[in-house]
Design a protein around this motif. Structure first.
Motif, mmCIF file in Angstrom:
data_model
loop_
_atom_site.group_PDB
_atom_site.id
_atom_site.type_symbol
_atom_site.label_atom_id
_atom_site.label_comp_id
_atom_site.label_asym_id
_atom_site.label_seq_id
_atom_site.Cartn_x
_atom_site.Cartn_y
_atom_site.Cartn_z
ATOM 1 N N ARG A 157 -14.614 -34.241 -11.355
ATOM 2 C CA ARG A 157 -15.015 -35.541 -10.810
ATOM 3 C C ARG A 157 -13.802 -36.452 -10.627
ATOM 4 N NH1 ARG A 157 -19.484 -39.342 -13.888
ATOM 5 N NH2 ARG A 157 -19.143 -41.276 -12.727
ATOM 6 N N ARG A 209 -11.530 -35.133 -7.734
ATOM 7 C CA ARG A 209 -12.116 -35.456 -6.427
ATOM 8 C C ARG A 209 -11.899 -36.925 -6.082
ATOM 9 N NH1 ARG A 209 -17.955 -32.528 -7.462
ATOM 10 N NH2 ARG A 209 -17.414 -30.407 -6.824
ATOM 11 N N TRP A 210 -12.080 -37.799 -7.072
ATOM 12 C CA TRP A 210 -11.909 -39.236 -6.847
ATOM 13 C C TRP A 210 -10.476 -39.551 -6.445
ATOM 14 C CZ3 TRP A 210 -9.227 -43.361 -9.143
ATOM 15 C CH2 TRP A 210 -9.677 -44.642 -8.777
ATOM 16 N N TRP A 211 -9.522 -38.952 -7.165
ATOM 17 C CA TRP A 211 -8.123 -39.231 -6.857
ATOM 18 C C TRP A 211 -7.715 -38.634 -5.510
ATOM 19 C CZ3 TRP A 211 -5.187 -42.914 -8.279
ATOM 20 C CH2 TRP A 211 -5.275 -43.469 -9.558
ATOM 21 N N PHE A 212 -8.202 -37.450 -5.188
ATOM 22 C CA PHE A 212 -7.908 -36.908 -3.861
ATOM 23 C C PHE A 212 -8.383 -37.870 -2.776
ATOM 24 C CE2 PHE A 212 -7.685 -32.456 -5.721
ATOM 25 C CZ PHE A 212 -6.362 -32.246 -5.358
ATOM 26 N N ALA A 213 -9.533 -38.515 -3.004
ATOM 27 C CA ALA A 213 -10.051 -39.482 -2.025
ATOM 28 C C ALA A 213 -9.170 -40.725 -1.950
ATOM 29 C CB ALA A 213 -11.482 -39.864 -2.384
ATOM 30 N N GLN A 214 -8.638 -41.183 -3.091
ATOM 31 C CA GLN A 214 -7.756 -42.347 -3.088
ATOM 32 C C GLN A 214 -6.438 -42.046 -2.385
ATOM 33 O OE1 GLN A 214 -9.521 -44.971 -4.369
ATOM 34 N NE2 GLN A 214 -10.930 -43.259 -4.734
ATOM 35 N N ALA A 242 -5.960 -39.875 0.168
ATOM 36 C CA ALA A 242 -6.375 -39.039 1.303
ATOM 37 C C ALA A 242 -5.297 -38.910 2.368
ATOM 38 C CB ALA A 242 -7.652 -39.613 1.920
ATOM 39 N N ASN A 290 -3.727 -32.194 1.106
ATOM 40 C CA ASN A 290 -4.112 -31.580 -0.161
ATOM 41 C C ASN A 290 -4.787 -30.230 0.082
ATOM 42 O OD1 ASN A 290 -7.046 -31.974 0.169
ATOM 43 N ND2 ASN A 290 -6.623 -34.142 -0.150
ATOM 44 N N GLU A 308 -13.433 -27.482 3.458
ATOM 45 C CA GLU A 308 -14.838 -27.780 3.715
ATOM 46 C C GLU A 308 -15.709 -26.589 3.304
ATOM 47 O OE1 GLU A 308 -16.119 -30.618 4.844
ATOM 48 O OE2 GLU A 308 -14.134 -31.555 4.933
#
Length: 292
Positions: A65, A68-73, A75, A79, A83
């Protein structure tokens, strides 16, 4: 079908287990046309390069979790994410990733002095061979963040701090510079985000791989409680002892208990229940503080 703290990988329909690290298990699709990798985070916990027992309940899901959050921050940075639908059996603890050629470098960035860096500084006034000003105390902010790479050892062997010159020798001058610059930029961005949440990102490590086109991609986990030290910013300012200033949201509880109860000879002892529970609580608290 669970992943035990001893390292038994799950059986996942449609996927073939290909590798287990200290915490993560990798799977390849049974469809030869599908080149994606399934990266599954277990509840295993490691310290001092040993996998310990028992594991930390729900640790794999919490780490995933947070990654995933940090990858979104972050972006804007290429990375490893790919999909596709993640199998139900591991939906909360897995990422689909591109197949990459992983580089054998742990890209460690230190913004504050502590841990092995503090021990070296007390001996020689350096961190990973880099000279630092005198008078620093454990937990102090460094004059500027340091790139202090390590060679990523195979499981069961100790990771080894290496010089930047050694990184150049291993991956070439251009790639070494790219790793250093990307790591320092990622740390600066993440530290600023953490600061907005009342947290200090004391240090972290990044791992990178290259895709078929040679593009450098951030991979594996990113800025998790396993790969980073986070401290409460207010406690760091007002604390009067190192333990108050640097109470971390990670497995430091495990490290401290092991350091006090194990001489690093032979196999490490079983972790007590209260150490396991307190560590799990700190993992969850970090996610709450970040809003991840």
């Amino acid at each position: 079908m669970s992943t035990s703290s001893e390292g038994t990988a799950r059986t996942i329909p449609g996927w073939r287990h290909i590798y287990s690290g200290k915490v993560r298990d990798l799977y390849a699709s049974e469809d030869p046309a599908d080149t994606r990798i399934l990266v599954v985070a277990s509840d295993r916990v490691s310290a001092f390069d040993f996998v310990l027992s028992p594991g930390i309940p729900e640790k794999g899901a919490l780490l995933t979790r947070l990654s995933r959050w940090w990858f979104a921050q972050l972006a804007e940075v290429p990375n490893h994410l790919a999909e596709g639908e993640i199998p139900d059996a591991v939906v909360d603890r897995a990422m689909l990733a591109q197949s990459l050629e992983m580089l054998p470098i742990e890209c460690v960035v230190r913004g504050y002095i502590t841990g092995s860096g503090w021990a070296e500084y007390r001996q020689s006034g350096t961190v990973c061979g880099i000279p630092l000003p005198g008078g620093l105390q454990n937990g102090d902010k460094l004059p500027e963040p340091l790139f202090t790479p390590a060679y990523k050892a195979p499981m069961g062997e100790h990771d080894e701090n290496i010089t930047y010159a050694k990184v150049v020798e291993l991956v070439g001058e251009d790639r070494a510079a790219e790793l250093r610059d990307a790591s320092l930029a990622l740390y600066a961005r993440a530290a600023a985000i953490a600061e907005e949440k009342g947290l200090i990102l004391a240090d972290t490590k990044f791992e990178f791989g290259t895709d078929g086109a040679g593009t450098l991609r951030l991979a594996d986990e990113v800025l998790t409680s396993d790969s980073s030290r986070y401290w409460d910013a207010e406690a760091w300012k007002t604390g009067t002892t190192p333990s108050e200033r640097m109470a971390s949201f990670d497995k430091q509880i495990v490290r401290d208990w092991l350091a006090a109860n194990w001489d690093k000879q032979g196999e490490p002892p079983l972790l007590p229940e209260d150490v396991v529970e307190r560590t799990a609580d700190r993992y969850r608290e970090l996610i709450e503080r970040l809003g991840a």
